[in-house]
Write a protein that holds these residues in place. Sequence first.
Motif, PDB file in Angstrom:
ATOM      1  N   GLY A 243      56.872  29.684  35.712  1.00 24.82           N
ATOM      2  CA  GLY A 243      57.616  30.153  34.552  1.00 24.82           C
ATOM      3  C   GLY A 243      56.806  30.189  33.273  1.00 24.82           C
ATOM      4  N   ARG A 244      55.701  29.456  33.221  1.00 25.44           N
ATOM      5  CA  ARG A 244      54.856  29.479  32.026  1.00 25.44           C
ATOM      6  C   ARG A 244      53.721  30.494  32.132  1.00 25.44           C
ATOM      7  N   THR A 245      53.643  31.171  33.257  1.00 25.41           N
ATOM      8  CA  THR A 245      52.571  32.131  33.487  1.00 25.41           C
ATOM      9  C   THR A 245      52.954  33.478  32.871  1.00 25.41           C
ATOM     10  N   VAL A 246      52.121  33.944  31.961  1.00 28.77           N
ATOM     11  CA  VAL A 246      52.359  35.225  31.285  1.00 28.77           C
ATOM     12  C   VAL A 246      51.170  36.143  31.539  1.00 28.77           C
ATOM     13  N   ILE A 247      51.447  37.326  32.050  1.00 29.86           N
ATOM     14  CA  ILE A 247      50.415  38.340  32.236  1.00 29.86           C
ATOM     15  C   ILE A 247      50.452  39.249  31.015  1.00 29.86           C
ATOM     16  N   THR A 260      48.206  31.044  38.632  1.00 33.27           N
ATOM     17  CA  THR A 260      49.233  30.101  38.181  1.00 33.27           C
ATOM     18  C   THR A 260      49.068  29.796  36.702  1.00 33.27           C
ATOM     19  N   LYS A 261      48.186  30.527  36.036  1.00 28.34           N
ATOM     20  CA  LYS A 261      47.972  30.358  34.602  1.00 28.34           C
ATOM     21  C   LYS A 261      48.027  31.718  33.927  1.00 28.34           C
ATOM     22  N   SER A 262      48.341  31.722  32.630  1.00 28.93           N
ATOM     23  CA  SER A 262      48.461  32.962  31.875  1.00 28.93           C
ATOM     24  C   SER A 262      47.110  33.635  31.694  1.00 28.93           C
ATOM     25  N   VAL A 263      47.161  34.940  31.503  1.00 30.81           N
ATOM     26  CA  VAL A 263      45.959  35.695  31.143  1.00 30.81           C
ATOM     27  C   VAL A 263      46.275  36.481  29.871  1.00 30.81           C
ATOM     28  N   PRO A 264      45.311  36.612  28.955  1.00 31.52           N
ATOM     29  CA  PRO A 264      45.559  37.297  27.679  1.00 31.52           C
ATOM     30  C   PRO A 264      45.721  38.800  27.871  1.00 31.52           C
ATOM     31  N   PRO A 265      46.242  39.491  26.862  1.00 31.75           N
ATOM     32  CA  PRO A 265      46.386  40.942  26.968  1.00 31.75           C
ATOM     33  C   PRO A 265      45.065  41.633  27.282  1.00 31.75           C
ATOM     34  N   TYR A 266      45.168  42.728  28.012  1.00 34.54           N
ATOM     35  CA  TYR A 266      44.046  43.596  28.368  1.00 34.54           C
ATOM     36  C   TYR A 266      42.964  42.857  29.160  1.00 34.54           C
ATOM     37  N   SER A 267      43.429  41.967  30.034  1.00 38.90           N
ATOM     38  CA  SER A 267      42.522  41.263  30.936  1.00 38.90           C
ATOM     39  C   SER A 267      42.398  42.029  32.252  1.00 38.90           C
ATOM     40  N   LYS A 268      41.272  41.803  32.930  1.00 37.99           N
ATOM     41  CA  LYS A 268      41.090  42.307  34.288  1.00 37.99           C
ATOM     42  C   LYS A 268      40.751  41.109  35.167  1.00 37.99           C
ATOM     43  N   VAL A 269      41.605  40.840  36.143  1.00 36.49           N
ATOM     44  CA  VAL A 269      41.434  39.680  37.004  1.00 36.49           C
ATOM     45  C   VAL A 269      41.231  40.168  38.430  1.00 36.49           C
ATOM     46  N   TYR A 270      40.136  39.752  39.066  1.00 37.60           N
ATOM     47  CA  TYR A 270      39.859  40.214  40.422  1.00 37.60           C
ATOM     48  C   TYR A 270      38.981  39.208  41.144  1.00 37.60           C
ATOM     49  N   HIS A 271      38.932  39.305  42.455  1.00 40.82           N
ATOM     50  CA  HIS A 271      38.074  38.456  43.271  1.00 40.82           C
ATOM     51  C   HIS A 271      36.665  39.015  43.286  1.00 40.82           C
ATOM     52  N   MET A 272      35.684  38.118  43.201  1.00 45.93           N
ATOM     53  CA  MET A 272      34.288  38.523  43.387  1.00 45.93           C
ATOM     54  C   MET A 272      33.998  38.541  44.889  1.00 45.93           C
ATOM     55  N   HIS A 273      33.536  39.650  45.386  1.00 45.47           N
ATOM     56  CA  HIS A 273      33.241  39.766  46.814  1.00 45.47           C
ATOM     57  C   HIS A 273      31.768  39.455  47.059  1.00 45.47           C
ATOM     58  N   GLU A 274      31.507  38.654  48.055  1.00 50.41           N
ATOM     59  CA  GLU A 274      30.135  38.319  48.415  1.00 50.41           C
ATOM     60  C   GLU A 274      29.725  39.100  49.663  1.00 50.41           C
ATOM     61  N   VAL A 275      28.566  39.722  49.577  1.00 50.11           N
ATOM     62  CA  VAL A 275      28.041  40.491  50.705  1.00 50.11           C
ATOM     63  C   VAL A 275      26.695  39.900  51.087  1.00 50.11           C
ATOM     64  N   SER A 276      26.536  39.515  52.334  1.00 52.35           N
ATOM     65  CA  SER A 276      25.257  38.965  52.808  1.00 52.35           C
ATOM     66  C   SER A 276      24.799  39.767  54.021  1.00 52.35           C
ATOM     67  N   LEU A 277      23.482  39.945  54.129  1.00 51.10           N
ATOM     68  CA  LEU A 277      22.914  40.685  55.244  1.00 51.10           C
ATOM     69  C   LEU A 277      22.575  39.748  56.396  1.00 51.10           C
ATOM     70  N   LEU A 278      22.748  40.220  57.606  1.00 48.64           N
ATOM     71  CA  LEU A 278      22.324  39.439  58.760  1.00 48.64           C
ATOM     72  C   LEU A 278      20.801  39.314  58.760  1.00 48.64           C
ATOM     73  N   LYS A 279      20.292  38.186  59.242  1.00 51.04           N
ATOM     74  CA  LYS A 279      18.844  37.963  59.250  1.00 51.04           C
ATOM     75  C   LYS A 279      18.128  39.002  60.125  1.00 51.04           C
ATOM     76  N   GLU A 280      18.751  39.357  61.237  1.00 44.50           N
ATOM     77  CA  GLU A 280      18.148  40.325  62.127  1.00 44.50           C
ATOM     78  C   GLU A 280      19.152  41.451  62.403  1.00 44.50           C
ATOM     79  N   LYS A 281      18.601  42.622  62.464  1.00 43.32           N
ATOM     80  CA  LYS A 281      19.449  43.749  62.782  1.00 43.32           C
ATOM     81  C   LYS A 281      19.980  43.637  64.200  1.00 43.32           C
ATOM     82  N   ILE A 282      21.305  43.817  64.310  1.00 46.90           N
ATOM     83  CA  ILE A 282      21.910  43.713  65.644  1.00 46.90           C
ATOM     84  C   ILE A 282      21.614  44.986  66.422  1.00 46.90           C
ATOM     85  N   LYS A 283      21.049  44.802  67.590  1.00 44.23           N
ATOM     86  CA  LYS A 283      20.717  45.960  68.425  1.00 44.23           C
ATOM     87  C   LYS A 283      21.970  46.505  69.095  1.00 44.23           C
TER      88      LYS A 283
END
Length: 284
Positions: A243-247, A260-283
């Motif tokens: 109830g105290r969370t304001v977007i 679960t916490k408010s964000v100020p006006p004109y915010s952009k909230v998103y998950h950071m995606h992590e991309v990792s390469l395999l050590k060896e190319k899969i044949k």
Amino acid sequence: MNDYNYALFRVETNMNKEFFQHILDKQQVTNAVPSNKEIADWALQVIRLLFPEQSNRLFSFVHQLESEFKKLEHGLYDLLNAARGTLDEKNGELAREFFEGLPELYRLLNTDIQATFDGDPAAKSEFMVIRAYPGFYAISFYRLAHSLYQLGIPLIPRILTEYAHSKTGIDIHPAAEIGEYFHIDHGTGVVIGETCVIGCHVKLFQGVTLGALSVSKIPAHKQRHPTVEDHVVIYAGATILGGRTVIGEGSIIGGNVWLTKSVPPYSKVYHMHEVSLLKEKIKD
């Protein structure tokens, strides 16, 4: 019948009598309520009169429409009398007041149609939005139920929004406060809680939850659900709690975000995606 079977029969008979008496006692103190289908059918008739795009029944004269709306006003009066178990003049006043508010309800729903048409490239016409979009179906039931809720009518508003929930997978509590130009895209899995406050020009995608942090009954009278200000977009799978969370106005909440916490006006909230390469190319 031997002694054992006779004793067992006596025990089962007595148990059944107690059970049946318990059910009978409950019936004596329970108010009669019309079936959910009967209540939903009444609401559908109102919506189809407002939006003939949902119906194959058309009228040629104003007096015919006036007569149909009057029948539905009497229908609401009958529903209220049946739900409360007594004839009451106040029920007639409530039914009349609801139908006097139909022009504003119609205006609000037309802003929702416009928001959906403007906000979804797949929407080819307003007719398509009205006839085929589950988001508009759920919103129309919500707005009608909210009007009844504001008049202090119990139970029926919740029955209506739960009916729409069962048809669309969109769960909007009739007590939630939602501004004009509201758009739900796709919609399946959307949950909007009882004390949620949503501004104007808000867009939600499927799987969005605007919920409470606690299910305790103690703070039930306080705001338990978030406030979403004007011109906010919330993408699929986001969960916003408390109830105290304001977007803040103009913000964008990305998919699968947990807040679960408010964000100020004109915010952009998103998950950071992590991309990792395999050590060896899969044949292959």
